[in-house]
Design a protein around this motif. Structure first.
Motif, PDB file in Angstrom:
ATOM      1  N   PHE A  10       3.083 -25.059   6.164  1.00  0.00           N
ATOM      2  CA  PHE A  10       1.795 -24.964   5.466  1.00  0.00           C
ATOM      3  C   PHE A  10       2.035 -24.164   4.196  1.00  0.00           C
ATOM      4  O   PHE A  10       1.917 -22.935   4.174  1.00  0.00           O
ATOM      5  N   SER A  11       2.360 -24.869   3.107  1.00  0.00           N
ATOM      6  CA  SER A  11       2.842 -24.168   1.921  1.00  0.00           C
ATOM      7  C   SER A  11       1.984 -24.313   0.682  1.00  0.00           C
ATOM      8  O   SER A  11       2.111 -23.512  -0.240  1.00  0.00           O
ATOM      9  N   ALA A  67       3.619  -9.856  -5.194  1.00  0.00           N
ATOM     10  CA  ALA A  67       2.159  -9.856  -5.075  1.00  0.00           C
ATOM     11  C   ALA A  67       1.621 -11.284  -5.031  1.00  0.00           C
ATOM     12  O   ALA A  67       0.715 -11.595  -4.251  1.00  0.00           O
ATOM     13  N   MET A  68       2.193 -12.160  -5.857  1.00  0.00           N
ATOM     14  CA  MET A  68       1.757 -13.557  -5.869  1.00  0.00           C
ATOM     15  C   MET A  68       2.075 -14.254  -4.544  1.00  0.00           C
ATOM     16  O   MET A  68       1.274 -15.027  -4.021  1.00  0.00           O
ATOM     17  N   LYS A  74      -1.928 -15.252   2.004  1.00  0.00           N
ATOM     18  CA  LYS A  74      -3.279 -14.912   2.474  1.00  0.00           C
ATOM     19  C   LYS A  74      -4.241 -16.073   2.222  1.00  0.00           C
ATOM     20  O   LYS A  74      -5.085 -16.398   3.088  1.00  0.00           O
ATOM     21  N   ASP A  75      -4.120 -16.726   1.069  1.00  0.00           N
ATOM     22  CA  ASP A  75      -4.987 -17.869   0.773  1.00  0.00           C
ATOM     23  C   ASP A  75      -4.754 -19.011   1.774  1.00  0.00           C
ATOM     24  O   ASP A  75      -5.716 -19.647   2.234  1.00  0.00           O
ATOM     25  N   GLU A  82     -10.229 -21.592   8.153  1.00  0.00           N
ATOM     26  CA  GLU A  82     -11.380 -22.421   7.780  1.00  0.00           C
ATOM     27  C   GLU A  82     -11.294 -23.802   8.416  1.00  0.00           C
ATOM     28  O   GLU A  82     -12.274 -24.311   8.984  1.00  0.00           O
ATOM     29  N   LEU A  83     -10.114 -24.417   8.361  1.00  0.00           N
ATOM     30  CA  LEU A  83      -9.938 -25.757   8.923  1.00  0.00           C
ATOM     31  C   LEU A  83     -10.045 -25.742  10.452  1.00  0.00           C
ATOM     32  O   LEU A  83     -10.601 -26.670  11.046  1.00  0.00           O
ATOM     33  N   CYS A  84      -9.531 -24.699  11.082  1.00  0.00           N
ATOM     34  CA  CYS A  84      -9.667 -24.575  12.538  1.00  0.00           C
ATOM     35  C   CYS A  84     -11.124 -24.446  12.946  1.00  0.00           C
ATOM     36  O   CYS A  84     -11.566 -25.065  13.924  1.00  0.00           O
TER      37      CYS A  84
END
Length: 292
Positions: A10-11, A67-68, A74-75, A82-84
């Protein structure tokens, strides 16, 4: 034989919905557990500069990239939750999964090099679900399908650029040349083939006289309760076998899954001369289940 563990790298946001939908469809059908795995993505710092400028630049660069990478992780985790929630899928560890819970999912983040970090994790999956890489995708993502095939010994389901699996495949085209890769793909696909309405065993040109013919494949599938038909694609001298197969799959009343062995030739030969697998990865618009 069934599917109980599905691994999903999941990238990126672009493919997240298609990957989730396809994995969730299979997991719901087989009461399987989905492992959504994210690797922290950082570009390597530039090569040496004159000290001390290089040291400061590299430190600042690394700090910004770290940091990115953490923000992206986290995103993607937020997207996973959200999808779950939208699909009413429980979030549990693989140890907590049971058939009574139906489809379940877990989220994991690793700090490993890409794409190789994914391969070690994927070796304990029954199936790996990947999205077809876009032409502008990073180099590691372009090579992820190949690395998973060569380094995991597990079957890979590659989704098309826009296609996903919203339901179990009903029309399946199985490429058969009698080789060991085709046999592995056939074995890996059995759990899916058992629930298909139409299975087409397709040969392209002449196959090796020592190989098992497609009629033997049909008989083998019948022992598993699977009814199949045979298609022979006869090629002329100038015909492209890869495109002939792609067009045949498209003609099969919009087949929703292709099953095929991957890289029956050495990888260097595929890279230098091109080959069936690379062409299918580039050209197929429908999901492809592959094994090496």
């Amino acid at each position: 034989m069934t599917i109980k563990t599905i691994l999903i790298p999941f990238s990126d946001e672009e493919s997240s919905v298609r990957l989730f939908q396809a994995a969730a469809c299979l997991a719901a059908f087989y009461h399987a557990h989905m492992r959504f795995v994210h690797l922290l993505q950082r570009p390597l710092p530039a090569a040496a500069y004159t000290y001390p400028v290089a040291l400061n630049y590299t430190h600042d660069f690394y700090t910004e990239m770290e940091a990115m990478a953490q923000k992206q992780a986290k995103d993607m985790e937020d997207r996973f939750h959200e999808l779950c929630a939208q699909s009413d899928i429980q979030i549990v560890t693989s140890a907590q999964h049971s058939d009574a819970k139906g489809a379940t999912a877990s989220w994991e983040v690793f700090d490993r090099a890409m794409p190789y970090g994914y391969t070690a994790i994927a070796r304990l999956a029954d199936l790996i679900v990947l999205a077809k890489p876009e032409p502008a995708a990073p180099a590691w993502q372009q090579g992820l399908v190949e690395e998973m095939l060569f380094q995991t010994a597990r079957p890979v389901l590659m989704l098309g650029e826009t296609e996903t699996l919203a339901k179990m495949p009903q029309r399946v085209v199985l490429a058969w040349n009698g080789g060991r890769e085709a046999a592995r793909a056939l074995s890996a696909a059995l759990p899916v083939l058992k629930h298909a309405r139409h299975v087409d065993v397709t040969t392209i040109g002449k196959i090796n006289s020592n190989a098992e013919p497609p009629e033997s494949v049909v008989a083998y599938l019948a022992l598993h309760g699977i009814s199949a038909q045979i298609s022979h694609l006869l090629l002329k001298r100038k015909d492209d076998p890869e495109m002939a197969f792609v067009e045949h799959a498209a003609r099969q009343k919009k087949a929703d899954l292709v099953v095929m062995g991957a890289y029956s030739h050495n990888r260097w030969r595929e890279v230098v001369l091109g080959g069936f697998t690379r062409q299918m990865i580039r050209e197929s618009s429908v999901p492809v289940l592959m094994a090496h």
